[in-house]
Design a protein around this motif. Structure first.
Motif, PDB file in Angstrom:
ATOM      1  N   ARG A  46       0.831  -1.260  -0.148  1.00 12.27           N
ATOM      2  CA  ARG A  46      -0.065  -0.003  -0.243  1.00 12.27           C
ATOM      3  C   ARG A  46       0.989   1.180  -0.050  1.00 12.27           C
ATOM      4  O   ARG A  46       1.527   1.245   0.855  1.00 12.27           O
ATOM      5  N   THR A  57       1.676   8.852  10.162  1.00 10.23           N
ATOM      6  CA  THR A  57       0.321   9.027  10.266  1.00 10.23           C
ATOM      7  C   THR A  57      -0.466   7.445  10.440  1.00 10.23           C
ATOM      8  O   THR A  57      -1.391   7.265  11.377  1.00 10.23           O
ATOM      9  N   SER A  58       0.246   6.782   9.852  1.00 12.30           N
ATOM     10  CA  SER A  58      -0.444   5.150  10.017  1.00 12.30           C
ATOM     11  C   SER A  58      -0.079   4.575  11.234  1.00 12.30           C
ATOM     12  O   SER A  58      -0.720   4.016  11.822  1.00 12.30           O
ATOM     13  N   TYR A  88       7.801   4.743   3.299  1.00 14.81           N
ATOM     14  CA  TYR A  88       7.263   4.966   2.036  1.00 14.81           C
ATOM     15  C   TYR A  88       7.399   4.193   0.872  1.00 14.81           C
ATOM     16  O   TYR A  88       6.979   3.646   0.121  1.00 14.81           O
ATOM     17  N   THR A 124      -2.061   5.760   3.110  1.00 12.15           N
ATOM     18  CA  THR A 124      -1.702   5.680   4.805  1.00 12.15           C
ATOM     19  C   THR A 124      -2.407   4.350   5.101  1.00 12.15           C
ATOM     20  O   THR A 124      -3.375   3.925   4.632  1.00 12.15           O
ATOM     21  N   LEU A 125      -1.643   3.419   5.705  1.00  9.62           N
ATOM     22  CA  LEU A 125      -2.180   2.258   6.334  1.00  9.62           C
ATOM     23  C   LEU A 125      -3.064   2.196   7.202  1.00  9.62           C
ATOM     24  O   LEU A 125      -3.079   3.037   7.938  1.00  9.62           O
ATOM     25  N   ARG A 126      -4.246   1.206   6.901  1.00 13.13           N
ATOM     26  CA  ARG A 126      -5.188   1.373   7.979  1.00 13.13           C
ATOM     27  C   ARG A 126      -4.741   0.542   9.199  1.00 13.13           C
ATOM     28  O   ARG A 126      -3.792  -0.446   9.094  1.00 13.13           O
ATOM     29  N   GLY A 168       5.675   6.925   7.661  1.00  8.21           N
ATOM     30  CA  GLY A 168       4.700   6.032   8.396  1.00  8.21           C
ATOM     31  C   GLY A 168       4.288   6.499   9.585  1.00  8.21           C
ATOM     32  O   GLY A 168       3.458   5.935  10.374  1.00  8.21           O
ATOM     33  N   ASP A 173      -4.218  -2.973   8.783  1.00  8.47           N
ATOM     34  CA  ASP A 173      -3.226  -3.440   7.673  1.00  8.47           C
ATOM     35  C   ASP A 173      -2.021  -4.236   8.135  1.00  8.47           C
ATOM     36  O   ASP A 173      -1.518  -3.679   9.442  1.00  8.47           O
ATOM     37  N   ARG A 181      -2.812   3.720  14.112  1.00  8.37           N
ATOM     38  CA  ARG A 181      -2.856   2.246  14.552  1.00  8.37           C
ATOM     39  C   ARG A 181      -2.980   2.541  16.256  1.00  8.37           C
ATOM     40  O   ARG A 181      -3.451   1.778  16.890  1.00  8.37           O
ATOM     41  N   PHE A 207       1.634  -4.500   9.202  1.00  4.56           N
ATOM     42  CA  PHE A 207       2.465  -3.267   9.654  1.00  4.56           C
ATOM     43  C   PHE A 207       4.031  -3.928   9.890  1.00  4.56           C
ATOM     44  O   PHE A 207       4.065  -4.978  10.381  1.00  4.56           O
TER      45      PHE A 207
END
Length: 373
Positions: A6, A47-48, A260, A9-11, A45, A14, A52, A16
């Motif tokens: 992805r 924001t991800s 990223y 932004t990873l949910r 990463g 997702d 989380r 990690f």
């Protein structure tokens, strides 16, 4: 098979790569009501990780609020973004069109939520301020309401302010002081995050600034090489594909463990041969460089000729002393303009001082500069 890498932004659910120590620390501080300042380069990463951590805090009964302050333009803009973030957070916990409406009416009066139907059958939430209040009054009133809510709600409250350093562009410190004056009385835990690290550090390390020494500090390092190598192999395996450890390790090495770019290189690599080898990794890296060229050209076009020459020189000679005679001569620079250029590039987080000297923060941008200049 859907590509497992992805580049957005990873949910929270997702897969990690690592960051378990940082994640546990953020959750612990959040539940304890302690504030944290989180530093990282762009697209690292951050924001991800925040989302989380907030997901875990919510899972333990906390209220979570996330506001993106990137390029915030005015105090009115700031107040509106915070108000919308508050309502979105409360709406996730308890829909405002149902029981949550009572909670909003009890604590929040400065902004009112509005709901607009969307073409897909959903509802879009927005906010509207009460009439007759200036931007500073709106912000101060809203923060006072957040404070009362955090005091009386009976649960942990976690508020993440992403790209927080951008508030410095609003005015000459009045907004910064207003925020600190209110937030220091709140029972909420604040997460102040940003990618312009020099500016953000100054806000919390300068003893003349309102937020001086008011939070724990955390800086995200590069991902561990072994963990990133395993992550790449695991994503291929999850999709029923195979990549050798050597090829996966090459992905990590080429992007220097930059989150990223690890995702993007993995994305291009997955769209290639079923079992990619080292040559395939190199070809995917070239595709990634070509994909990023417009963003990099935009950076270059926004700089002066002195700033451009300084970046290119540092790409060729990482850790060089920009004011040395050899560096100035090799790059057609003069001592008079270099220091000003260094300061601007530091503030924009294009370059950073390390134990190896002054280097470009973005390793893939550095490679692009080497190839095209």
């Amino acid at each position: 098979m859907k590509n497992p890498f992805r580049i957005t932004t990873l949910r929270p659910d997702d897969p990690f790569c690592d960051r378990e120590r940082e994640l546990e620390t953020l959750v612990r501080h959040g539940l304890n009501g302690a504030s944290v300042t989180l530093f990282s380069p762009r697209r690292y990463g951050k924001t991800s990780l925040i989302l989380r951590a907030q997901s875990r805090i919510a899972g333990q009964g906390g209220y979570i609020i996330y506001a993106d302050l990137y390029r915030v333009m005015s105090v009115e803009d700031l107040a509106g973004r915070l108000a919308k973030a508050v309502y979105e957070g409360l709406n996730r916990h308890e829909p405002l069109l149902e029981k949550g409406k009572r909670m909003v009416m009890r604590f929040f009066q400065t902004y009112r939520p509005t709901f607009t139907p969307t073409p897909d059958g959903g509802v879009q939430l927005d906010v509207r301020p009460v009439a007759g209040l200036s931007g500073y009054d709106l912000l101060e009133n809203l923060l006072a309401e957040v404070g009362r809510f955090s005091e009386e709600c009976g649960r942990p409250v976690h508020i993440a302010l992403d790209e927080f350093q951008d508030i410095v562009a609003i005015d000459k410190g009045r907004t910064e002081a207003l925020l600190r004056g209110q937030m220091q009385t709140h029972r909420a835990a604040y997460l102040f995050a940003g990618s312009r690290r020099r500016i953000l550090r100054a806000m919390f390390a300068d003893d003349g600034r309102p937020f001086y020494n008011s939070s724990f500090s955390m800086e995200l390092p590069p991902l561990p090489h072994d963990a990133l190598t395993a992550y790449v192999r695991d994503r291929f395996a999850d999709a029923g594909r195979r990549i050798s450890e050597q090829s996966a390790a090459r992905v990590s090495e080429l992007v220097e463990q930059y989150p990223y770019y690890a995702q993007m290189l993995g994305y291009f690599l997955f769209d290639g041969p079923p079992s990619p080898d080292l040559e395939d990794v190199g070809r995917a890296f070239n595709l990634m460089l070509d994909n990023e060229r417009y963003a990099y050209q935009g950076i270059i076009d926004g700089l002066t000729s002195v700033q451009q020459a300084l970046l290119i020189g540092l790409a060729r000679e990482p850790g060089a002393k920009p004011t040395s005679k050899a560096f100035l001569s090799a790059n057609g620079l003069t001592a008079g303009g270099v220091q000003k250029a260094v300061n601007l590039l530091r503030n924009q987080d294009y370059v950073a001082e390390t134990d190896k000297g002054l280097i470009l923060v973005d390793p893939v941008f550095r490679e692009w500069l080497l190839r095209f200049f």
